[in-house]
Design an enzyme around this catalytic site. Structure first.
Site, PDB file in Angstrom:
ATOM      1  N   THR A 171      44.548  22.680  30.144  1.00  0.00           N
ATOM      2  CA  THR A 171      43.272  22.409  29.266  1.00  0.00           C
ATOM      3  C   THR A 171      41.828  23.264  29.377  1.00  0.00           C
ATOM      4  O   THR A 171      41.152  22.648  29.651  1.00  0.00           O
ATOM      5  CB  THR A 171      42.491  21.154  29.825  1.00  0.00           C
ATOM      6  OG1 THR A 171      44.266  20.205  30.259  1.00  0.00           O
ATOM      7  CG2 THR A 171      42.284  20.511  28.869  1.00  0.00           C
ATOM      8  N   LYS A 207      53.080  26.481  23.715  1.00  0.00           N
ATOM      9  CA  LYS A 207      53.522  24.838  24.057  1.00  0.00           C
ATOM     10  C   LYS A 207      54.011  23.851  23.125  1.00  0.00           C
ATOM     11  O   LYS A 207      52.430  23.436  22.532  1.00  0.00           O
ATOM     12  CB  LYS A 207      52.568  24.952  24.922  1.00  0.00           C
ATOM     13  CG  LYS A 207      51.994  23.541  25.710  1.00  0.00           C
ATOM     14  CD  LYS A 207      50.611  22.972  26.714  1.00  0.00           C
ATOM     15  CE  LYS A 207      49.969  21.337  26.317  1.00  0.00           C
ATOM     16  NZ  LYS A 207      48.849  21.550  27.103  1.00  0.00           N
ATOM     17  N   GLU A 253      50.232  24.513  36.834  1.00  0.00           N
ATOM     18  CA  GLU A 253      49.362  24.481  36.133  1.00  0.00           C
ATOM     19  C   GLU A 253      47.946  23.796  36.897  1.00  0.00           C
ATOM     20  O   GLU A 253      48.735  22.125  36.739  1.00  0.00           O
ATOM     21  CB  GLU A 253      49.067  24.343  34.883  1.00  0.00           C
ATOM     22  CG  GLU A 253      49.145  23.561  34.399  1.00  0.00           C
ATOM     23  CD  GLU A 253      49.011  23.318  32.600  1.00  0.00           C
ATOM     24  OE1 GLU A 253      47.979  22.302  32.011  1.00  0.00           O
ATOM     25  OE2 GLU A 253      50.232  23.374  32.064  1.00  0.00           O
TER      26      GLU A 253
END
Length: 208
Positions: free
Chosen positions: A70, A129, A41
């Site tokens: 993010t 997560k 990512e």
């Protein structure tokens, strides 16, 4: 969507790229893919993060899974979807998380408490997560497994080569690796040292 879950379960490592610009991010991605880490990512804390995703997506085979991290806002979700991100990662249950579900993009949604984890999965997240994982450590994953035995959990935040096997043995689907893996490679540090760290982490997965 199923593919990402299966590949996380099989490959066990998600690399988190934070860099000082898109070119450096791409350099780190090349190093990691060559080293054998193939789910990555690009954090949108990276200037030009969406550009890095688009360049990486055009460069690598589809077996290399490239997402955006993010993701806070709905606009960011739209931007990275347009750039070709294959999945979205958020630090919490953000507007970006909701938008990724609307877009049909696999979501790894940030959560910490049991309530947040269940809320993220109810939203439609592929996995929660658990962030920051270091706050409670591997034992927390064992505790979560008792009431939530089927919940797909990814350990992110302060996970290092020593604790990687511990999180996996405690029931984490995979681990997300940021600064313990990247070090200073995203800001001009040695790419060969990044490759060495990648090998260390991959060995830690084997050990688990």
């Amino acid at each position: 969507m199923v593919e990402l879950h299966e590949e996380l379960s099989r490959r066990k490592v998600l690399a988190i790229i934070r860099a000082d610009g898109p070119d450096r991010a791409l350099e780190c991605i090349r190093t990691l893919v060559t080293a054998g880490i193939t789910i990555l990512e690009v954090s949108l804390t990276t200037p030009g993060g969406a550009e890095a995703i688009a360049k990486a997506r055009s460069e690598f085979d589809p077996s290399v899974l490239i997402g955006a991290g993010t993701v806070i806002t709905a606009a960011q979700a739209d931007e990275v979807a347009a750039a070709g991100a294959g999945f979205i990662v958020t630090p919490a249950i953000t507007r970006g998380a909701h938008r990724s579900i609307d877009l049909g993009l696999p979501l790894l949604c940030g959560a910490l408490t049991p309530t947040e984890i269940i809320t993220a999965l109810d939203l439609g997240a592929l996995a929660a997560k658990v962030f920051p994982a270091k706050l409670h450590g591997p034992g927390y994953f064992r505790e979560l497994r008792a009431p939530l035995p089927d919940a797909p959990l990814i350990a992110v935040g302060g996970v290092d080569a020593t604790t990687t096997p511990q999180y996996l043995q405690a029931g984490a689907l995979a681990v997300g690796l940021g600064s313990p893996l990247l070090g200073d490679a995203g800001t001009g540090g040695s790419q060969s040292e990044l490759a060495t760290r990648a090998a260390t982490f991959l060995q830690a997965v084997v050990d688990a």
